[in-house]
Design a protein around this motif. Structure first.
Motif, short mmCIF file in Angstrom:
data_model
loop_
_atom_site.label_atom_id
_atom_site.label_comp_id
_atom_site.label_asym_id
_atom_site.label_seq_id
_atom_site.Cartn_x
_atom_site.Cartn_y
_atom_site.Cartn_z
N LEU A 5 0.85 -1.21 0.02
CA LEU A 5 -0.03 -0.21 0.08
C LEU A 5 0.77 1.23 0.02
CD1 LEU A 5 -2.74 -0.99 2.64
CD2 LEU A 5 -3.00 -0.67 0.08
N ALA A 6 2.10 1.28 0.96
CA ALA A 6 3.05 2.36 0.80
C ALA A 6 3.52 3.09 -0.46
CB ALA A 6 3.91 2.12 1.80
N GLY A 7 3.62 2.10 -1.45
CA GLY A 7 4.03 2.14 -2.80
C GLY A 7 2.97 2.98 -3.60
N GLN A 8 1.83 2.74 -3.15
CA GLN A 8 0.74 3.51 -4.18
C GLN A 8 0.27 4.84 -3.54
OE1 GLN A 8 0.28 2.02 -7.10
NE2 GLN A 8 1.65 0.60 -6.35
N LEU A 9 0.28 5.17 -2.15
CA LEU A 9 -0.32 6.02 -1.46
C LEU A 9 0.62 7.24 -1.34
CD1 LEU A 9 -2.36 4.11 1.33
CD2 LEU A 9 -3.29 4.87 -0.72
N PRO A 10 0.26 8.38 -1.09
CA PRO A 10 0.95 9.56 -0.64
C PRO A 10 1.58 9.41 0.74
CG PRO A 10 -1.14 10.47 -1.44
CD PRO A 10 -1.28 8.85 -1.33
N ARG A 11 2.70 9.40 0.85
CA ARG A 11 3.42 9.00 2.13
C ARG A 11 3.26 9.96 3.20
NH1 ARG A 11 9.66 7.86 -0.52
NH2 ARG A 11 9.24 6.09 -1.25
N ARG A 12 3.28 11.10 3.05
CA ARG A 12 3.07 12.08 4.20
C ARG A 12 1.42 11.86 4.63
NH1 ARG A 12 3.15 18.83 3.56
NH2 ARG A 12 1.46 18.09 2.02
N LEU A 44 -2.96 -1.35 17.37
CA LEU A 44 -1.70 -0.37 17.53
C LEU A 44 -0.52 -0.93 16.67
CD1 LEU A 44 -0.95 1.53 20.30
CD2 LEU A 44 0.83 0.34 19.29
N GLN A 45 -0.38 -2.16 16.99
CA GLN A 45 0.99 -2.80 16.37
C GLN A 45 0.83 -2.86 14.87
OE1 GLN A 45 3.36 -2.52 18.02
NE2 GLN A 45 2.75 -2.69 20.17
N ALA A 46 -0.49 -3.12 14.27
CA ALA A 46 -0.53 -3.18 12.85
C ALA A 46 -0.35 -1.99 12.29
CB ALA A 46 -1.84 -3.64 12.51
N ALA A 47 -0.64 -0.76 12.85
CA ALA A 47 -0.26 0.59 12.48
C ALA A 47 1.16 0.86 12.45
CB ALA A 47 -0.95 1.70 13.25
N SER A 48 1.59 0.15 13.34
CA SER A 48 3.33 0.59 13.58
C SER A 48 3.84 -0.32 12.50
CB SER A 48 3.82 0.05 15.15
OG SER A 48 3.31 0.89 16.15
N ALA A 49 3.52 -1.67 12.25
CA ALA A 49 3.87 -2.39 11.22
C ALA A 49 3.83 -1.81 9.79
CB ALA A 49 3.20 -3.85 11.17
N ALA A 50 2.73 -0.83 9.67
CA ALA A 50 2.67 0.00 8.44
C ALA A 50 3.67 1.02 8.53
CB ALA A 50 1.15 0.17 7.98
N PHE A 51 3.60 1.77 9.67
CA PHE A 51 4.32 3.26 9.77
C PHE A 51 5.86 2.99 9.37
CE2 PHE A 51 6.80 6.46 11.84
CZ PHE A 51 5.96 7.69 11.85
N ASP A 71 10.01 -0.09 -5.71
CA ASP A 71 10.04 -1.36 -4.78
C ASP A 71 10.70 -1.21 -3.33
OD1 ASP A 71 8.95 -3.00 -6.92
OD2 ASP A 71 10.95 -2.98 -7.68
N ARG A 72 11.28 0.01 -3.00
CA ARG A 72 11.67 0.14 -1.61
C ARG A 72 10.91 -0.19 -0.41
NH1 ARG A 72 15.48 4.71 -2.77
NH2 ARG A 72 16.62 3.16 -3.76
N PRO A 73 9.74 0.43 -0.53
CA PRO A 73 8.86 0.35 0.59
C PRO A 73 8.56 -1.24 0.86
CG PRO A 73 7.96 2.11 -0.84
CD PRO A 73 9.03 1.46 -1.68
N LEU A 128 4.90 16.91 12.95
CA LEU A 128 6.14 17.08 12.28
C LEU A 128 6.21 16.59 11.13
CD1 LEU A 128 8.57 16.11 15.56
CD2 LEU A 128 8.35 18.23 14.14
N VAL A 129 5.59 15.38 10.86
CA VAL A 129 5.67 14.85 9.38
C VAL A 129 4.86 15.76 8.68
CG1 VAL A 129 4.87 12.90 8.01
CG2 VAL A 129 5.77 12.50 10.21
N ILE A 130 3.73 16.20 8.96
CA ILE A 130 2.97 17.22 8.21
C ILE A 130 3.50 18.50 7.83
CG2 ILE A 130 1.61 18.44 9.56
CD1 ILE A 130 -0.99 17.21 8.13
N THR A 131 4.54 18.87 8.31
CA THR A 131 5.36 20.17 8.14
C THR A 131 6.25 20.12 7.19
OG1 THR A 131 7.03 19.65 9.90
CG2 THR A 131 4.94 21.09 10.63
N VAL A 132 6.32 19.00 6.29
CA VAL A 132 7.63 18.69 5.46
C VAL A 132 7.07 17.96 4.17
CG1 VAL A 132 9.42 18.65 6.89
CG2 VAL A 132 8.37 16.55 6.44
N THR A 133 7.59 18.50 3.04
CA THR A 133 6.98 17.59 1.75
C THR A 133 8.17 16.56 1.50
OG1 THR A 133 6.49 19.89 0.84
CG2 THR A 133 6.85 18.25 -0.57
N LEU A 134 7.43 15.52 1.46
CA LEU A 134 8.05 14.19 1.15
C LEU A 134 8.17 13.87 -0.39
CD1 LEU A 134 7.00 12.06 4.16
CD2 LEU A 134 8.90 13.53 3.84
N PRO A 135 8.93 12.97 -0.80
CA PRO A 135 9.02 12.96 -2.12
C PRO A 135 8.04 11.89 -2.56
CG PRO A 135 11.35 12.49 -1.10
CD PRO A 135 10.52 12.79 -0.10
#
Length: 435
Positions: free
Chosen positions: A68-75, A108-115, A335-337, A181-188
């Motif tokens: 999913l992370a390879g398809q969604l906006p990271r921030r 909670l840990q499922a969210a951490s496993a994605a984060f 493929d990195r994520p 903090l994450v929302i204050t920056v622009t991520l690739p």
């Protein structure tokens, strides 16, 4: 190393990581107190089950999250996961049944496993220079070690002023601040993959991982790290407060010695990796870990235990910290994520094996047989890594494409059917070429 903080996106992401880790440390303390409040003397069983659920969530959810992370906006994805974790932390003080703890911990840990894999896969895109990325890996290791040292101290200070329920609020605040903090920056943006089904995307990272010799070596090194690390993390309290009949402060100091050794190695690694290959450094750390593991059950007194734990911490960090360099080197940006998620899942599968062995073995067999069993597992991983991870591991590999037509774009770019370039597993390179 600290010149990296002039890079605003990295600075904010690093601070987000530190704050979220401190919140997670507070949660660990609060969860233990909540378990005792609900289960009394069975609190250990509750916590053991909760940690098993954590590992199962990591192993099962991370590959799906990587897809999913390879398809969604990271921030947006990272902020959403921080808010989910904050909401779960705020819900935990209101549980009244044991099963509710287990359900909330899984979410909670499922969210951490994605984060975590998404976060880790973003850093090399922000810091494309190899030296900068190596320094970032060392700083990340320092952040984990500082969390293990500071969280119990902060928790103790808060508990002196208020009830343990306040620790859950501290955890939630940590996750909210991380999201801000994450929302204050622009991520690739993620490099979009070709259209693939979710099933294929989910297992793409694991396929790349297991088809790459250096990553197979990394997995086996992770097995050695988990075998030794579990002996330390699970049985320190048994050694210090059980066998040596010392107190809680001595247990905390022993774990601090382990964390201090790890921090010391993390500071030295960027310079070390300029002069020695990743394989040499990581296998040296893993080998030292294995040699020291039987000594954990034989250490005769507390001063020697502190020295041994410091040495184990140095070995632990040396064997583990450079892993991100291998993952970056072995995958395309798109493929990195998925590849980082594969490492997250597979390495935690090693801990899922080692943790129960360290705990049940220490309780049923005594510490020395347990240490020897874990040493044997770690030695197996180390020896297999020596054979499966080639000592000669060039980035550019000459290979042939007999299956492609002469007018294929890849052949035109590469210079013909036999050509050389930085080799990674992808749709055009399904297998690792033989020497």
């Amino acid at each position: 190393m600290f010149t990296l903080f002039t890079n605003k996106p990295y600075r904010h992401l690093f601070l987000a990581q530190v704050i979220a880790l401190l919140g997670t440390g507070l949660l660990t303390v609060a969860l233990g107190l909540l378990a005792f409040d609900l289960a009394g003397e069975d609190a250990g069983l509750v916590l053991g089950t909760a940690f098993a659920i954590k590992m199962l969530a990591y192993v099962g959810i991370a590959p799906i999250a990587g897809a999913l992370a390879g398809q969604l906006p990271r921030r947006g994805f990272l902020v959403f996961l921080d808010l989910v974790r904050a909401g779960i932390a705020l819900s935990l003080p209101f549980v009244s049944e044991i099963w509710q703890i287990f359900a909330l911990i899984f979410i909670l840990q499922a969210a951490s496993a994605a984060f975590t894999p998404t976060f880790q896969a973003t850093i090399p895109d922000i810091l494309p220079d190899e030296k900068d990325y190596t320094r970032a890996l060392s700083l990340s290791r320092l952040a984990y070690d500082l969390e293990s040292l500071l969280s119990p101290v902060i928790a103790a200070g808060l508990l002196a002023l208020m009830s343990f329920h306040s620790l859950f609020a501290g955890t939630a605040i940590g996750f909210v601040l991380s999201g801000l903090l994450v929302i204050t920056v622009t991520l690739p943006p993620p490099v979009l993959q070709k259209a693939k089904g979710l099933y294929r995307q989910t297992f793409q990272g694991i396929r790349i991982y297991l088809a790459t010799p250096r990553l197979r070596g990394l997995l086996l090194t992770s097995l050695a790290v988990a075998s030794s690390g579990a002996m330390v993390l699970v049985n320190t309290v048994v050694l210090v407060q059980g066998r040596m009949e010392l107190g809680q402060q001595e247990t905390a100091l022993a774990l601090a010695a382990f964390g201090g050794g790890s921090m010391f190695a993390a500071l030295l690694l960027p310079k070390l990796l300029e002069n020695y290959a990743d394989r040499t450094v990581m296998l040296a750390g893993a080998g030292l870990l294995i040699l020291c593991t039987p000594l954990t059950a034989l250490v005769p007194d507390y001063p020697l235990l502190l020295l041994l734990w410091c040495l184990l911490g140095i070995s632990f960090s040396t064997a583990q910290t450079p892993a991100g360099r291998l993952l970056k080197r072995s995958s395309h940006a798109e493929d990195r994520p998925a590849v980082y998620a594969a490492q997250f899942a597979l390495s935690h599968a090693c801990w899922l094996i080692a943790y129960p062995l360290a705990g049940l073995g220490g309780a049923e067999l005594d510490l020395l047989p347990t240490a020897l069993i874990l040493t044997a597992i770690g030695m197996t991983g180390f020896i297999l890594a020596l054979f499966l991870w080639p000592s000669r591991d060039p980035e550019q590999i000459t290979h042939s494409h007999d299956d492609l037509p002469p007018d294929h774009p890849h052949l035109k770019d590469g210079g013909g059917h036999i050509h050389s370039h930085a080799y990674v597993i992808d749709d055009l390179h399904a297998y690792w070429p033989k020497p």
